[in-house]
Enzyme design. Structure first.
Site, mmCIF file in Angstrom:
data_model
loop_
_atom_site.group_PDB
_atom_site.id
_atom_site.type_symbol
_atom_site.label_atom_id
_atom_site.label_comp_id
_atom_site.label_asym_id
_atom_site.label_seq_id
_atom_site.Cartn_x
_atom_site.Cartn_y
_atom_site.Cartn_z
ATOM 1 N N LYS A 1 0.834 -1.214 0.000
ATOM 2 C CA LYS A 1 0.000 0.000 0.000
ATOM 3 C C LYS A 1 0.869 1.264 0.000
ATOM 4 O O LYS A 1 0.628 2.194 -0.755
ATOM 5 C CB LYS A 1 -0.924 0.017 1.226
ATOM 6 C CG LYS A 1 -1.812 -1.203 1.344
ATOM 7 C CD LYS A 1 -2.678 -1.165 2.581
ATOM 8 C CE LYS A 1 -1.921 -1.156 3.906
ATOM 9 N NZ LYS A 1 -1.156 -2.403 4.178
ATOM 10 N N ARG B 1 -9.139 1.181 9.606
ATOM 11 C CA ARG B 1 -8.627 -0.144 9.942
ATOM 12 C C ARG B 1 -9.705 -1.029 10.527
ATOM 13 O O ARG B 1 -9.456 -2.188 10.818
ATOM 14 C CB ARG B 1 -7.555 -0.031 11.039
ATOM 15 C CG ARG B 1 -6.207 0.464 10.619
ATOM 16 C CD ARG B 1 -5.561 -0.482 9.704
ATOM 17 N NE ARG B 1 -4.292 -1.017 10.055
ATOM 18 C CZ ARG B 1 -3.110 -0.527 9.659
ATOM 19 N NH1 ARG B 1 -3.010 0.581 9.002
ATOM 20 N NH2 ARG B 1 -2.015 -1.179 9.925
ATOM 21 N N ARG C 1 11.882 -6.221 4.955
ATOM 22 C CA ARG C 1 11.793 -4.770 4.717
ATOM 23 C C ARG C 1 12.833 -4.043 5.572
ATOM 24 O O ARG C 1 13.073 -4.385 6.726
ATOM 25 C CB ARG C 1 10.403 -4.260 5.081
ATOM 26 C CG ARG C 1 10.323 -2.731 5.021
ATOM 27 C CD ARG C 1 8.914 -2.203 5.051
ATOM 28 N NE ARG C 1 8.108 -2.734 6.111
ATOM 29 C CZ ARG C 1 6.802 -2.566 6.211
ATOM 30 N NH1 ARG C 1 6.148 -1.862 5.307
ATOM 31 N NH2 ARG C 1 6.127 -3.093 7.212
ATOM 32 N N ARG D 1 11.842 -2.135 10.991
ATOM 33 C CA ARG D 1 10.762 -1.658 11.855
ATOM 34 C C ARG D 1 10.568 -2.652 12.993
ATOM 35 O O ARG D 1 10.588 -3.866 12.756
ATOM 36 C CB ARG D 1 9.452 -1.555 11.050
ATOM 37 C CG ARG D 1 9.239 -0.199 10.440
ATOM 38 C CD ARG D 1 8.052 -0.092 9.513
ATOM 39 N NE ARG D 1 6.795 -0.677 9.938
ATOM 40 C CZ ARG D 1 5.664 -0.577 9.248
ATOM 41 N NH1 ARG D 1 5.627 0.087 8.101
ATOM 42 N NH2 ARG D 1 4.561 -1.135 9.673
ATOM 43 N N ARG E 1 0.041 -8.980 13.654
ATOM 44 C CA ARG E 1 -0.573 -7.989 12.744
ATOM 45 C C ARG E 1 -1.510 -8.678 11.755
ATOM 46 O O ARG E 1 -2.558 -8.140 11.417
ATOM 47 C CB ARG E 1 0.520 -7.206 11.999
ATOM 48 C CG ARG E 1 1.255 -6.229 12.909
ATOM 49 C CD ARG E 1 2.572 -5.781 12.293
ATOM 50 N NE ARG E 1 2.399 -5.021 11.072
ATOM 51 C CZ ARG E 1 3.380 -4.812 10.190
ATOM 52 N NH1 ARG E 1 4.591 -5.314 10.402
ATOM 53 N NH2 ARG E 1 3.159 -4.112 9.109
#
Ligand code: AP5
Length: 209
Positions: free
Chosen positions: A13, A88, A122, A155, A166
């Protein structure tokens, strides 16, 4: 154009929102980025938000709504926006509808099992927020940002155990938005697997249709 991007963690996204915002000349508003900025400042609100984020849970609705409400009052939002990470859950969708109409909701469709590796690999630049991936989009010099040579970081919520939490939060709270926005006639689906440039072409096609 008032656009919302929804999809599971790591669906791309943020990557796609940055590209589309540039093409369409509208701001990219990421509630995740706003929350991480608050965490980096070390404010009491930021420290509180970090406890939820690092556990893979949603930050309480009123905190995020207040932040978003302020952002949507800024002048650059007049021609439209791409909202990435909000809403969300269905309560947030209802709250958003009291702040602004939405023209299109783009759902990034991809299987969760394809995303764990993407997220664990990531890396981000803490200075300019550039996003890399050790496999699909590595920096030119390993470990350092291409733009400003800052050491890259992982992160805290990209550790495997937090990613799994998550995913659970996504399935329980965010996935119901797919039906919510389908019923409102606003949802368009984009396959989020493959080359990012090809995905961007598909995103712009559905937005311009
Ligand atoms: P947020 O930052 O919004 O996280 P997220 O929704 O989990 O999404 P990500 O940022 O992890 O992924 P993305 O889909 O943007 O993928 P990206 O483009 O980076 O939120 C973080 C936390 O903040 C939440 O968990 C929550 O605690 C809190 N929060 C935020 N908003 C909230 C709200 N409204 N209410 C309550 N709490 C809220 O790509 C991922 C990786 O894949 C990158 O390495 C990238 O380079 C790579 N990649 C991208 N596209 C491709 C591709 N096509 N092929 C291969 N690799 C790719």
């Amino acid at each position: 154009m008032r656009i919302v991007f929804i999809g599971p963690p790591g669906a791309g996204k943020g990557t796609q929102a940055k590209l589309a915002a540039r093409s369409l000349g509208i701001p990219h508003i990421s509630t995740g980025d706003m929350l991480r900025a608050a965490v980096a400042k070390g404010t009491a609100a930021g420290k509180d938000a970090a406890t939820y984020m690092n556990a893979g849970k949603l930050v309480p609705d009123p905190v995020v709504l207040r932040m978003l409400e302020d952002r949507l009052k800024e002048c650059d939002v007049a021609p439209g926006f791409i909202l990435d990470g909000y809403p969300r859950n269905v309560d947030q969708a209802e709250a958003l509808s009291t702040l602004t109409p939405v023209d299109r909701v783009v759902y990034f469709q991809i299987r969760l099992e394809d995303l764990l590796e993407r997220l664990v690999e990531r890396r981000v630049c803490p200075k300019c927020n550039s996003v890399y991936n050790l496999r699909s989009h590595p920096p030119q010099k390993a470990g350092f940002c291409d733009n400003d040579a800052t050491p890259l970081e992982q992160r805290p919520d990209d550790r495997k155990e937090v990613v799994e939490a998550r995913f659970r939060t996504y399935e329980e709270q965010t996935a119901p938005l797919i039906d919510h926005y389908t019923q409102k006639g606003l949802l368009v689906k984009v396959t989020a697997w493959g080359d990012p440039a090809a995905i961007q072409t598909r995103v712009l096609e559905v937005l311009r249709a």
